[in-house]
Design a protein around this motif. Structure first.
Motif, PDB file in Angstrom:
ATOM      1  N   SER A   1      61.928  27.446  -1.585  1.00  0.00           N
ATOM      2  CA  SER A   1      61.598  28.770  -2.686  1.00  0.00           C
ATOM      3  C   SER A   1      62.932  29.427  -3.297  1.00  0.00           C
ATOM      4  O   SER A   1      63.881  29.218  -2.671  1.00  0.00           O
ATOM      5  CB  SER A   1      60.646  29.800  -1.773  1.00  0.00           C
ATOM      6  OG  SER A   1      61.594  30.551  -0.867  1.00  0.00           O
ATOM      7  N   ASP A   2      62.480  30.096  -4.083  1.00  0.00           N
ATOM      8  CA  ASP A   2      63.677  30.934  -4.782  1.00  0.00           C
ATOM      9  C   ASP A   2      64.279  31.855  -3.699  1.00  0.00           C
ATOM     10  O   ASP A   2      65.717  31.947  -3.781  1.00  0.00           O
ATOM     11  CB  ASP A   2      63.146  31.880  -6.012  1.00  0.00           C
ATOM     12  CG  ASP A   2      62.504  30.874  -7.262  1.00  0.00           C
ATOM     13  OD1 ASP A   2      63.147  29.576  -7.110  1.00  0.00           O
ATOM     14  OD2 ASP A   2      61.920  31.449  -7.993  1.00  0.00           O
ATOM     15  N   LEU A   3      63.839  32.377  -2.764  1.00  0.00           N
ATOM     16  CA  LEU A   3      64.249  33.424  -2.071  1.00  0.00           C
ATOM     17  C   LEU A   3      65.337  32.685  -1.060  1.00  0.00           C
ATOM     18  O   LEU A   3      66.157  33.175  -0.537  1.00  0.00           O
ATOM     19  CB  LEU A   3      63.180  34.091  -1.059  1.00  0.00           C
ATOM     20  CG  LEU A   3      63.604  35.055  -0.221  1.00  0.00           C
ATOM     21  CD1 LEU A   3      64.574  36.390  -0.815  1.00  0.00           C
ATOM     22  CD2 LEU A   3      62.440  35.759   0.743  1.00  0.00           C
TER      23      LEU A   3
ATOM     24  N   ILE B   1      66.975  29.934  -1.843  1.00  0.00           N
ATOM     25  CA  ILE B   1      67.953  29.636  -2.357  1.00  0.00           C
ATOM     26  C   ILE B   1      68.915  30.706  -2.671  1.00  0.00           C
ATOM     27  O   ILE B   1      70.179  30.725  -2.544  1.00  0.00           O
ATOM     28  CB  ILE B   1      67.602  28.901  -3.692  1.00  0.00           C
ATOM     29  CG1 ILE B   1      67.037  27.487  -3.589  1.00  0.00           C
ATOM     30  CG2 ILE B   1      68.712  28.750  -4.630  1.00  0.00           C
ATOM     31  CD1 ILE B   1      66.377  27.042  -4.814  1.00  0.00           C
ATOM     32  N   VAL B   2      68.535  31.960  -2.871  1.00  0.00           N
ATOM     33  CA  VAL B   2      69.238  33.162  -3.056  1.00  0.00           C
ATOM     34  C   VAL B   2      69.975  33.512  -1.849  1.00  0.00           C
ATOM     35  O   VAL B   2      71.005  33.726  -1.809  1.00  0.00           O
ATOM     36  CB  VAL B   2      68.556  34.170  -3.397  1.00  0.00           C
ATOM     37  CG1 VAL B   2      69.144  35.549  -3.515  1.00  0.00           C
ATOM     38  CG2 VAL B   2      68.157  34.181  -5.123  1.00  0.00           C
TER      39      VAL B   2
END
Length: 98
Positions: free
Chosen positions: A2-4, A6-7
């Motif tokens: 998910s984007d979270l 990856i961040v």
């Protein structure tokens, strides 16, 4: 991912890189300002130990976190599909006592 996730991965990696660079800069400044010979060895040893500990801790925690997340999802791409029991049951009448 998910984007979270990856961040979080990128932020953690940047934190490790920044701390390693800060230690390297501190060592370069310390070497430039003066310790020589016997004073230099413990300084370099401590710096390399700190860099190793920080980097290893990050990648160790990252690996365990990824493994746990994969296990919880039940989507281990390396796991082979196999039956619950890999041993065939004995045939009726088969006996090893003969």
């Amino acid at each position: 991912m998910s984007d979270l996730e990856i961040v979080k991965a990128r932020t953690g990696l940047w934190a490790v890189v920044a701390s390693d660079l800060a230690i390297i800069i501190a060592i370069v400044v310390a070497i430039t300002l003066g310790p020589t010979g016997g004073e230099l060895t413990p300084l370099l040893t401590s710096a390399f130990t700190a860099i190793t500990a920080i980097t290893t801790a990050y990648f160790g925690i990252k690996a365990v976190t990824n493994t746990a997340a994969t296990a919880l999802k039940g989507k281990d791409p390396n796991a082979k599909k196999r039956p619950a029991s890999s041993v065939d049951p004995p045939e009726p009448g088969d006996s090893e006592d003969r």
